[in-house]
Structures are given as structure tokens and as C-alpha cells.
Design an enzyme around this catalytic site. Structure first.
Site, mmCIF file in Angstrom:
data_model
loop_
_atom_site.group_PDB
_atom_site.id
_atom_site.type_symbol
_atom_site.label_atom_id
_atom_site.label_comp_id
_atom_site.label_asym_id
_atom_site.label_seq_id
_atom_site.Cartn_x
_atom_site.Cartn_y
_atom_site.Cartn_z
ATOM 1 C CB SER A 81 -1.190 0.047 1.454
ATOM 2 O OG SER A 81 -0.320 -0.647 2.263
ATOM 3 C CB SER A 82 4.012 1.802 1.376
ATOM 4 O OG SER A 82 3.557 1.691 2.878
ATOM 5 C CG ASP B 289 8.041 -1.595 -2.668
ATOM 6 O OD1 ASP B 289 8.608 -1.787 -4.031
ATOM 7 O OD2 ASP B 289 7.838 -2.264 -2.037
HETATM 8 O O1 PMV Z 1 7.892 -6.785 2.759
HETATM 9 P P1 PMV Z 1 7.179 -6.599 1.828
HETATM 10 O O2 PMV Z 1 5.846 -7.292 0.921
HETATM 11 O O3 PMV Z 1 7.154 -5.311 1.182
HETATM 12 O O4 PMV Z 1 8.420 -7.206 0.384
HETATM 13 C C1 PMV Z 1 9.889 -6.897 0.608
HETATM 14 C C2 PMV Z 1 10.635 -7.513 0.041
HETATM 15 C C3 PMV Z 1 11.959 -7.361 0.358
HETATM 16 O O5 PMV Z 1 13.111 -7.844 -1.109
HETATM 17 C C4 PMV Z 1 12.370 -8.202 1.268
HETATM 18 C C5 PMV Z 1 12.519 -5.989 0.537
HETATM 19 C C6 PMV Z 1 13.066 -4.986 -1.318
HETATM 20 O O6 PMV Z 1 12.119 -3.730 -0.820
HETATM 21 O O7 PMV Z 1 12.989 -5.545 -1.535
#
Ligand code: PMV
Length: 323
Positions: free
Chosen positions: A111-112, A155
């Protein structure tokens, strides 16, 4: 120039390569059809009003220049996005921003990052600035780093481009993967995990066990490359096997939990091709690569074992203007 706009961006699910992607390695992420929606209205003055009911902000109002560290957690990403955008394009204006999400911020669906991408996209439209997807990525990624301090940007890329992406940490490579018939079952453990803490824990381990953890990152990279090929061929059996192997390495990194393991084992037993945690670990979600005719059995198994089954549609469209 427009006075008001609504923008939406999808949530995401990490399929393969979490954690090693932080070290400039590749990962595979898919966008999900649960969206974040953001309305941005231009106002007079220099205050930003933020209404984000899902994260407990009813009517938050403050000056745009307020330092990020002085803001409530749920306002930080929006303000960092606006501050970066205003600085880059030398703009200053008051705004009213409302956010609505199809999914809970607890699920780890991103969401962020989705809200950050929506805000930057909306500002481009409101102030008539041509912002390419790459520029959007750079501004939003910088904002996330300003708030969180760590992160690969996967993300952000997923929220912008949507679909399923092969992504190399920091955005060095962002390439769509054509997937067909990907069938996933998602189980939520009910435990909210803090990504930044888990990333820092892995960094600590990497410091003390350089060679071993380095080897694990290389192995995960190999899994991601194989998974990309398997996705292109719709070889879901193979993807399941790779998910199981990836899970073993995530366990070795120390980010697995008993609750995640429990849901992963029951999903495998109920007929999944394979299963793993998704994202930072420590809680949040697991994913199972599921034969279509076993989906209901896997869902039931997850629910019976303390998990919440979250229906998702993968490969969703990236950021878009709604009206
Ligand atoms: O916690 P999530 O679903 O946002 O995933 C983090 C994934 C990581 O590889 C641990 C961190 C990243 O920014 O890639």
C-alpha cells in the site's frame, strides 16, 4: 492544468527473489487487482490535507515543508512523494488528498508504494508535467527510500508498470514477463511484519556470514532465472518446485516463521505444486502455486489452519488515471 484527479495503482505480490533483490539481484513480482485509489485536489495556500481513513487519518493537515520524521507514519509516503515532486519541478501549492484502498495495509500488498506512485502520477497530471514511467519510478523510489531507508524498488515498479515483471534491484532492469494461466492461492498469517526490520536483520547476517549468505543470494538468483523461463512456458509444476527451494533459502536467511511454515506445509499437502512466503517474511502472506482443480482444497486447508485466504487476480494493470 486540472484541479482534481483520481489515480489508481495495483497492489503487488512477490513471486521469487525477495531479499536478494535488495542486493541488486533479480526478482519476479506480479501486480494484483486490488487497487489503491488516490484523489488529489489542488487548493490555495501551502497546506496539505490528507484523508486516509484506512490508516486512521481522518483529517490531517500540515505544511508541505514539515520534516518527514515529524509526520505520522501513515502520512510519510504521501508527503515524501509531494516534497520530491515539488523540488524536482519547482512547484508549490496546497493540496487535498484522499486515499482509499481495496486491501488492508496489513496484508503486505504494497500500500505504501502504491500510494506513493499514485500521488506522483496525479501531481504530473495536475501540474501538466510530462513524467515518463522511468521518471515516475525515480521520484517514487527516492520518496520510499527517504521514509524507509531500505528497499529494492520492486513494489514501486509493480505499481507503475503492472503485469508481471522481471525486476533487478534498484530498477536496473524492469522487463514484463508474459504469463498465462498463473494460478495462485494466497494465505495471510494475520501477523503484520515490518519489512525494514527484516531487511536490516538479513543485512546483519550478511555482515557476519558473508560467504554463506552470498551463496544463498546467488542460488536465489538462479531460481529467479529458472522461474522466469518456467513462467514463460506456463510450467507450473516446475514453478512449484522452485518455490519450495526458494522457501528453503528464505528460511536459511532467518525470515520464515512457524505460522508461515504451517500454511506452506498445509498448502503443499492439499495439492499445491509448491509454496513459499511472499515478501519480507516475518508474517504477512504465503503463496501457493495451485493446480486449478485443487484451489478450493488448498483454500480450505489454509482457512482451517489459522490463515486467511485472500482472493487475488494477478498481472493487473499498472498505474492509471480514473477520471
Ligand atoms: O514486505 P514486502 O512484501 O514489501 O516485500 C519486501 C521484499 C524485500 O525484498 C525483502 C525488500 C525489497 O524492498 O525488495
Amino acid at each position: 492544468m486540472k484541479n482534481s484527479i483520481v489515480v489508481s495503482a495495483p497492489g503487488k505480490l512477490m513471486l521469487f527473489g525477495e531479499h536478494s533483490v535488495v542486493y541488486r539481484k533479480p526478482c519476479i513480482v506480479t501486480a494484483v487487482e486490488q487497487r489503491m485509489r488516490v484523489r488529489v485536489i489542488r487548493t490555495v495556500g501551502s497546506e496539505i490535507e490528507l484523508i486516509a481513513p484506512e490508516v486512521g487519518l481522518k483529517n490531517f493537515k500540515t505544511k508541505i515543508t514539515t520534516p518527514i520524521k515529524k509526520l505520522p507514519k501513515s502520512a510519510k509516503f504521501v508527503f515524501a512523494a509531494i516534497q520530491n515532486f515539488y523540488k524536482k519541478y519547482k512547484i508549490s501549492s496546497g493540496l487535498k488528498i484522499e486515499t482509499h484502498s481495496d486491501f488492508s495495509s496489513k496484508f503486505g500488498f504494497g500500500s505504501s508504494s502504491a500510494v506513493t506512485v499514485c500521488v506522483v502520477k496525479a501531481l504530473g497530471e495536475i501540474f501538466d508535467v510530462q513524467v515518463t514511467n522511468k521518471e515516475l519510478f525515480d521520484i517514487a523510489y527516492k520518496a520510499v527510500l527517504a521514509v524507509q531507508g531500505v528497499g529494492s524498488g520492486f513494489d514501486i515498479a509493480s505499481a507503475i508498470w503492472g503485469g508481471t515483471l522481471y525486476f533487478v534491484g534498484g530498477g536496473k532492469v524492469i522487463r514484463p514477463i508474459n504469463t498465462k494461466g498463473l494460478s495462485l492461492v494466497i494465505g495471510y498469517t494475520g501477523i503484520k511484519a515490518d519489512t525494514a526490520t527484516l531487511v536490516r536483520n538479513v543485512a546483519e547476517l550478511y555482515k557476519t556470514e558473508r560467504a554463506q549468505i552470498g551463496n544463498i543470494f546467488s542460488s536465489i538468483t538462479g531460481i529467479v532465472e529458472d522461474a522466469k523461463k518456467a513462467l514463460l512456458k506456463s510450467d507450473f509444476q516446475k514453478l512449484g518446485t522452485l518455490a519450495n527451494i526458494n522457501q528453503g533459502f528464505l528460511d536459511a536467511l532467518g525470515v520464515n516463521t512457524r505460522e508461515l511454515s504451517n500454511l506452506i506445509f498445509v498448502a503443499r499437502k492439499a495439492g499445491a505444486y509448491g509454496a513459499k512466503l511472499s515478501g519480507a517474511g516475518g508474517g504477512d502472506c504465503m503463496i501457493a502455486f495451485a493446480p486449478v482443480n485443487e484451489r478450493n482444497k488448498i483454500r480450505t486447508a489454509i482457512q482451517k489452519n489459522g490463515g486467511k485466504d485472500l482472493p487475488v487476480k494477478t498481472g493487473a494493470e499498472g498505474v492509471r488515471i480514473e477520471k
